[in-house]
Write an enzyme that holds these catalytic residues in place. Structure first.
Site, PDB file in Angstrom:
ATOM      1  N   THR A   1       0.714  -1.318  -0.016  1.00 46.32           N
ATOM      2  CA  THR A   1      -0.132  -0.082  -0.041  1.00 46.32           C
ATOM      3  C   THR A   1       0.955   1.386   0.229  1.00 46.32           C
ATOM      4  O   THR A   1       2.157   1.334   0.649  1.00 46.32           O
ATOM      5  CB  THR A   1      -0.907  -0.179   1.131  1.00 46.32           C
ATOM      6  OG1 THR A   1      -1.459   1.266   1.495  1.00 46.32           O
ATOM      7  CG2 THR A   1      -0.263  -0.415   2.613  1.00 46.32           C
TER       8      THR A   1
ATOM      9  N   GLU B   1       0.258   3.511   1.833  1.00 43.81           N
ATOM     10  CA  GLU B   1       0.417   3.951   3.303  1.00 43.81           C
ATOM     11  C   GLU B   1       1.615   3.744   3.700  1.00 43.81           C
ATOM     12  O   GLU B   1       2.145   4.240   4.772  1.00 43.81           O
ATOM     13  CB  GLU B   1      -0.641   3.527   4.103  1.00 43.81           C
ATOM     14  CG  GLU B   1      -2.166   3.777   4.175  1.00 43.81           C
ATOM     15  CD  GLU B   1      -2.275   5.170   4.571  1.00 43.81           C
ATOM     16  OE1 GLU B   1      -1.889   5.472   5.678  1.00 43.81           O
ATOM     17  OE2 GLU B   1      -2.681   6.106   3.887  1.00 43.81           O
TER      18      GLU B   1
ATOM     19  N   TYR C   1      -1.051   0.560  10.797  1.00 42.53           N
ATOM     20  CA  TYR C   1      -1.337  -0.430   9.527  1.00 42.53           C
ATOM     21  C   TYR C   1       0.074  -0.155   8.530  1.00 42.53           C
ATOM     22  O   TYR C   1       0.408  -1.130   8.000  1.00 42.53           O
ATOM     23  CB  TYR C   1      -2.708   0.424   8.733  1.00 42.53           C
ATOM     24  CG  TYR C   1      -2.960  -0.005   7.296  1.00 42.53           C
ATOM     25  CD1 TYR C   1      -3.553  -1.412   7.178  1.00 42.53           C
ATOM     26  CD2 TYR C   1      -2.555   0.793   6.228  1.00 42.53           C
ATOM     27  CE1 TYR C   1      -3.895  -1.737   5.860  1.00 42.53           C
ATOM     28  CE2 TYR C   1      -2.831   0.145   4.998  1.00 42.53           C
ATOM     29  CZ  TYR C   1      -3.348  -1.006   4.912  1.00 42.53           C
ATOM     30  OH  TYR C   1      -3.535  -1.263   3.509  1.00 42.53           O
TER      31      TYR C   1
ATOM     32  N   LYS D   1       2.084  -3.305   7.177  1.00 45.72           N
ATOM     33  CA  LYS D   1       2.251  -3.546   5.633  1.00 45.72           C
ATOM     34  C   LYS D   1       3.792  -3.432   5.224  1.00 45.72           C
ATOM     35  O   LYS D   1       4.325  -4.194   4.197  1.00 45.72           O
ATOM     36  CB  LYS D   1       1.409  -2.519   4.872  1.00 45.72           C
ATOM     37  CG  LYS D   1       0.180  -2.670   4.843  1.00 45.72           C
ATOM     38  CD  LYS D   1      -0.171  -4.097   4.176  1.00 45.72           C
ATOM     39  CE  LYS D   1      -1.901  -4.517   4.008  1.00 45.72           C
ATOM     40  NZ  LYS D   1      -2.156  -5.481   2.973  1.00 45.72           N
TER      41      LYS D   1
END
Ligand code: NAP
Ligand code: F7E
Length: 347
Positions: free
Chosen positions: A132, A134, A156, A160
């Site tokens: 991602t 992110e 999160y 990841k």
């Protein structure tokens, strides 16, 4: 012989689009769903009803927190391709359940890779990891690509990053055909209801129908690169069809604020908004009747925010011949039409 794919996270937005994409390509698709107290297969129920696809589609119970279920599934199915789409995927929620987010998103990925390795299937199975934007978190440049350093700002994003690096590690250490997709935000009519695009469109359609009074949001000024999930699952598949495993950024190269998205969606639904006030007191007023229909609330802000995302997918364009087909306005149009046709809930 038909190719087989095993999809972790089959009940999610991307799981549903990817299943349909692969079934159209004549794959046999095995999906993994977790146990839930209420039926969680709404996004894939239509596949069971489709005479062309239902015999090639099977669902099993499993959970990324349960190594034995993962091992048994991979041992029994022996798929050609595994797509790991399963995750606690909500960034704000990851601040509230950080350990669980790390457990599922980080260790869950390791459990799949370790199952492939311990079953000696390193040379038989291709693996896709759902990474991602992110992971970039706090960035400095005008856009992000595969060379941009990671500086995640949420549990999160951090979880990841672990998944990204462990995927790379198993590729380099054991020769597994493992690819990291670094996907920017992608949405659709079946997007989860607490992500901002779906929340905005669902609320504005309800307000238009007289079934809701206001839309409450958090930060209006973060910028996101929004694409359509249908385009993005094609990129996942393309990554696994190459001669060599690699990592790819997938994005549209365009970025908009949350406020831009609200304005575009409002226009599509038939509102003209005027903005008044500043900061937490900023409000969107319906110019037609002077009613405030958008307000900000502190509870929707995050302890840390990713302020700016804009993906440079040049590598994917060059090596995968992948191009996003849908613009932000195509996406909004599809989401609005779906909501107008399907959402008749009373407030
Ligand atoms: P989503 O709609 O939230 O779907 C997540 C899926 O993971 C659901 O099927 C969910 O099951 C399942 N899941 C959650 N916890 C699990 C567990 N412990 N064991 C097994 N399955 C579990 O997410 P999405 O938007 O489709 O995204 C797919 C993947 O791409 C995720 O890994 C996400 O982090 C990543 N990603 C998404 C975006 C995006 O913009 N959509 C961008 C970049 C990366 P339930 O249906 O039961 O909840
Ligand atoms: O927030 C702001 C919020 O929750 C987008 C996941 O799929 O994409 C997604 O993560 C922006 C943020 O998505 C509200 O602060 C304002 O700046 O829709 P979102 P996300 O956090 O970008 C990435 C690529 C993933 O990988 C994730 O899995 O919108 N925002 N007001 C709000 N966000 C929400 N959810 N709700 C609000 O009321």
């Amino acid at each position: 012989m038909k190719k087989t794919a095993l999809i972790f996270g089959v009940t999610g937005q991307d799981g549903a689009y990817l299943s349909k994409f692969l079934l159209k390509k004549r794959y046999k698709v095995y999906g993994v769903k977790r146990r839930s107290s209420i039926i969680n297969t709404q996004r894939i129920d239509d596949i069971y009803k489709d005479i062309n696809y239902k015999s090639n589609f099977k669902i099993f119970y499993g959970d990324l927190t349960d190594a034995s279920s993962i091992l048994n599934l991979i041992k029994n199915v022996k798929p050609n391709e595994i797509y790991n789409l399963a995750a606690q995927s909500h960034v704000k929620v990851s601040f509230e359940v950080p350990e669980y987010s790390a457990e599922v998103n980080g260790l869950g990925t390791l459990r799949i890779l370790e199952a492939i390795r311990s079953l000696n299937l390193e040379k038989k199975i291709k693996f896709y990891q759902a990474g991602t934007s992110e992971m970039f978190g706090r960035t400095k440049g005008k856009f992000q690509n595969e060379k941009t350093p990671f500086h995640p700002v949420s549990p999160y994003g951090v979880s990841k990053c672990f998944a990204h690096w462990i995927t790379k590690n198993y590729r380099e250490a054991y020769g597994i055909f493992a690819c990291n997709g670094i996907l920017f935000n992608h949405e659709s009519p079946i997007r989860g209801e607490t992500f901002v695009t779906k929340k905005i469109i669902q609320a504005l359609v309800k307000i238009k129908k007289g079934n809701q009074k206001k839309l409450f949001l958090g930060n209006l000024y973060s910028k996101r690169d929004w694409g359509h999930a249908k385009d993005y699952v094609e990129a996942m598949w393309k990554m696994l069809q190459q001669n060599k495993p690699n990592d790819y950024v997938i994005g549209t190269g365009k970025t908009f604020t949350i406020k831009d998205f609200v304005n575009r969606a409002a226009k599509k639904i038939g509102f003209k908004l005027e903005w008044i006030g500043k900061g937490i007191n900023e409000k969107g007023v319906n110019t037609e009747n002077k009613k405030v229909i958008v307000e900000c609330r502190k509870r929707y802000f995050r302890p840390l925010e990713v302020d700016y995302l804009k993906g440079n997918a040049s590598k994917a364009k060059k090596l995968l011949n992948w191009y996003p087909k849908m613009t932000i306005d195509d996406l909004i149009e599809e989401m609005v039409v779906y909501e107008e046709e399907n959402n008749n809930d009373k407030y």
